[in-house]
Design a protein around this motif. Structure first.
Motif, PDB file in Angstrom:
ATOM      1  N   VAL A 117       0.797  -1.148  -0.080  1.00  0.00           N
ATOM      2  CA  VAL A 117       0.129   0.015  -0.117  1.00  0.00           C
ATOM      3  C   VAL A 117       0.697   1.291  -0.140  1.00  0.00           C
ATOM      4  O   VAL A 117       0.580   2.283  -0.670  1.00  0.00           O
ATOM      5  CB  VAL A 117      -1.017  -0.147   1.236  1.00  0.00           C
ATOM      6  N   GLY A 118       1.973   1.261   0.457  1.00  0.00           N
ATOM      7  CA  GLY A 118       2.932   2.363   0.680  1.00  0.00           C
ATOM      8  C   GLY A 118       3.430   2.775  -0.445  1.00  0.00           C
ATOM      9  O   GLY A 118       3.925   3.717  -0.429  1.00  0.00           O
ATOM     10  N   ILE A 119       3.450   2.186  -1.463  1.00  0.00           N
ATOM     11  CA  ILE A 119       3.756   2.324  -3.134  1.00  0.00           C
ATOM     12  C   ILE A 119       3.111   3.938  -3.320  1.00  0.00           C
ATOM     13  O   ILE A 119       3.584   4.803  -3.968  1.00  0.00           O
ATOM     14  CB  ILE A 119       3.625   1.491  -4.042  1.00  0.00           C
ATOM     15  N   ALA A 120       1.867   4.127  -2.813  1.00  0.00           N
ATOM     16  CA  ALA A 120       1.053   5.073  -3.221  1.00  0.00           C
ATOM     17  C   ALA A 120       1.589   6.537  -2.418  1.00  0.00           C
ATOM     18  O   ALA A 120       1.580   7.317  -2.967  1.00  0.00           O
ATOM     19  CB  ALA A 120      -0.277   5.075  -2.414  1.00  0.00           C
ATOM     20  N   VAL A 121       2.591   6.211  -1.503  1.00  0.00           N
ATOM     21  CA  VAL A 121       3.240   7.568  -0.910  1.00  0.00           C
ATOM     22  C   VAL A 121       4.281   8.184  -1.907  1.00  0.00           C
ATOM     23  O   VAL A 121       3.896   9.345  -2.097  1.00  0.00           O
ATOM     24  CB  VAL A 121       3.876   7.357   0.517  1.00  0.00           C
ATOM     25  N   PRO A 122       5.144   7.470  -2.365  1.00  0.00           N
ATOM     26  CA  PRO A 122       5.869   8.133  -3.458  1.00  0.00           C
ATOM     27  C   PRO A 122       5.326   8.550  -4.724  1.00  0.00           C
ATOM     28  O   PRO A 122       5.536   9.630  -5.323  1.00  0.00           O
ATOM     29  CB  PRO A 122       7.147   7.156  -3.527  1.00  0.00           C
ATOM     30  N   VAL A 123       4.243   7.914  -5.130  1.00  0.00           N
ATOM     31  CA  VAL A 123       3.565   8.056  -6.586  1.00  0.00           C
ATOM     32  C   VAL A 123       2.950   9.577  -6.301  1.00  0.00           C
ATOM     33  O   VAL A 123       2.987  10.486  -6.826  1.00  0.00           O
ATOM     34  CB  VAL A 123       2.773   6.893  -6.725  1.00  0.00           C
ATOM     35  N   LEU A 124       1.960   9.764  -5.102  1.00  0.00           N
ATOM     36  CA  LEU A 124       1.482  10.726  -4.662  1.00  0.00           C
ATOM     37  C   LEU A 124       2.251  11.905  -4.413  1.00  0.00           C
ATOM     38  O   LEU A 124       2.093  13.102  -4.781  1.00  0.00           O
ATOM     39  CB  LEU A 124       0.359  10.628  -3.486  1.00  0.00           C
ATOM     40  N   GLY A 125       3.334  11.559  -3.789  1.00  0.00           N
ATOM     41  CA  GLY A 125       4.594  12.600  -3.376  1.00  0.00           C
ATOM     42  C   GLY A 125       5.148  13.184  -4.917  1.00  0.00           C
ATOM     43  O   GLY A 125       5.141  14.603  -4.903  1.00  0.00           O
ATOM     44  N   ILE A 126       5.438  12.462  -5.815  1.00  0.00           N
ATOM     45  CA  ILE A 126       5.736  12.833  -7.174  1.00  0.00           C
ATOM     46  C   ILE A 126       4.818  13.687  -7.738  1.00  0.00           C
ATOM     47  O   ILE A 126       4.951  14.825  -8.305  1.00  0.00           O
ATOM     48  CB  ILE A 126       6.417  11.662  -7.889  1.00  0.00           C
ATOM     49  N   ALA A 127       3.627  13.292  -7.650  1.00  0.00           N
ATOM     50  CA  ALA A 127       2.621  14.046  -8.449  1.00  0.00           C
ATOM     51  C   ALA A 127       2.424  15.361  -7.774  1.00  0.00           C
ATOM     52  O   ALA A 127       2.244  16.070  -8.558  1.00  0.00           O
ATOM     53  CB  ALA A 127       1.228  13.037  -8.288  1.00  0.00           C
ATOM     54  N   THR A 128       2.407  15.418  -6.364  1.00  0.00           N
ATOM     55  CA  THR A 128       2.248  16.695  -5.847  1.00  0.00           C
ATOM     56  C   THR A 128       3.568  17.635  -5.800  1.00  0.00           C
ATOM     57  O   THR A 128       3.108  18.672  -6.332  1.00  0.00           O
ATOM     58  CB  THR A 128       2.222  16.356  -4.204  1.00  0.00           C
ATOM     59  N   ALA A 129       4.764  17.104  -5.849  1.00  0.00           N
ATOM     60  CA  ALA A 129       5.786  17.858  -6.211  1.00  0.00           C
ATOM     61  C   ALA A 129       5.907  18.614  -7.725  1.00  0.00           C
ATOM     62  O   ALA A 129       5.924  19.774  -8.004  1.00  0.00           O
ATOM     63  CB  ALA A 129       6.963  17.040  -6.261  1.00  0.00           C
ATOM     64  N   GLY A 130       5.362  17.655  -8.728  1.00  0.00           N
ATOM     65  CA  GLY A 130       5.106  17.871  -9.950  1.00  0.00           C
ATOM     66  C   GLY A 130       4.066  19.091 -10.194  1.00  0.00           C
ATOM     67  O   GLY A 130       4.275  20.273 -10.767  1.00  0.00           O
ATOM     68  N   VAL A 131       2.929  19.107  -9.573  1.00  0.00           N
ATOM     69  CA  VAL A 131       1.944  20.021  -9.608  1.00  0.00           C
ATOM     70  C   VAL A 131       2.363  21.360  -8.775  1.00  0.00           C
ATOM     71  O   VAL A 131       2.397  22.361  -9.483  1.00  0.00           O
ATOM     72  CB  VAL A 131       0.545  19.547  -8.851  1.00  0.00           C
ATOM     73  N   MET A 132       3.174  21.316  -7.825  1.00  0.00           N
ATOM     74  CA  MET A 132       3.558  22.466  -7.040  1.00  0.00           C
ATOM     75  C   MET A 132       5.029  23.017  -7.766  1.00  0.00           C
ATOM     76  O   MET A 132       5.280  23.985  -7.407  1.00  0.00           O
ATOM     77  CB  MET A 132       4.215  21.895  -5.470  1.00  0.00           C
TER      78      MET A 132
END
Length: 157
Positions: free
Chosen positions: A60-75
């Motif tokens: 389930v923890g795979i979601a953490v870096p995936v969402l982190g990269i998506a967030t950093a990209g949007v920011m």
């Protein structure tokens, strides 16, 4: 969109990484107790449950870096040093979990169960696993600090 992604990223970290760090930390002493009490079904089931928690929540923890990269990209902060450092530390934590912690747990379970050929079910193996788990947890502490402090960030934090 940024707020939604950041919220999902933080929730994923709490929900996925939290249980792994706690269960992984509880595993070595539980394995020692199970090894000291051969035939104790409750002690063995506790160790197996902690291992299952680590394995499932690691997925389930795979979601953490995936969402982190998506967030950093949007920011627009993908190239910031704190994001790069956090990404590297996250990869190191994942590698520690996959290469050392989960296999170490599996080896200790086999030793406690008395599986033929299983070695290292003793206190020394549990001690090494505790050390590796501690390093895994420290990597997550460093990532958390970087996420909060964000050195060089211009967002005011």
């Amino acid at each position: 969109m940024t707020k939604l992604l950041l919220t999902l990223h933080v929730l994923a970290a709490i929900i996925a990484v939290g249980p792994v760090t706690v269960a992984a930390s509880m595993f070595p002493p539980a394995a020692r107790r199970a090894a000291e009490q051969p035939g104790d079904a409750r002690a063995l089931s506790t160790v197996k449950l902690l291992y299952r928690i680590c394995r499932v929540y690691a997925g389930v923890g795979i979601a953490v870096p995936v969402l982190g990269i998506a967030t950093a990209g949007v920011m627009g902060v993908m190239g910031d040093a704190w994001v790069i450092a956090s990404t590297v530390l996250t990869m190191l934590a994942a590698a520690a979990l996959i290469v050392f912690v989960l296999p170490g747990q599996e080896q200790l379970i086999e030793g406690v169960e008395g599986v033929e050929g299983a070695e290292g079910a003793g206190a020394a193996a549990a001690g090494r696993l505790a050390m590796t788990t501690g390093l895994f947890n420290l990597l997550w502490v460093a990532v958390t600090v970087l996420m909060i402090v964000r050195p060089g960030s211009t967002t005011g934090a």
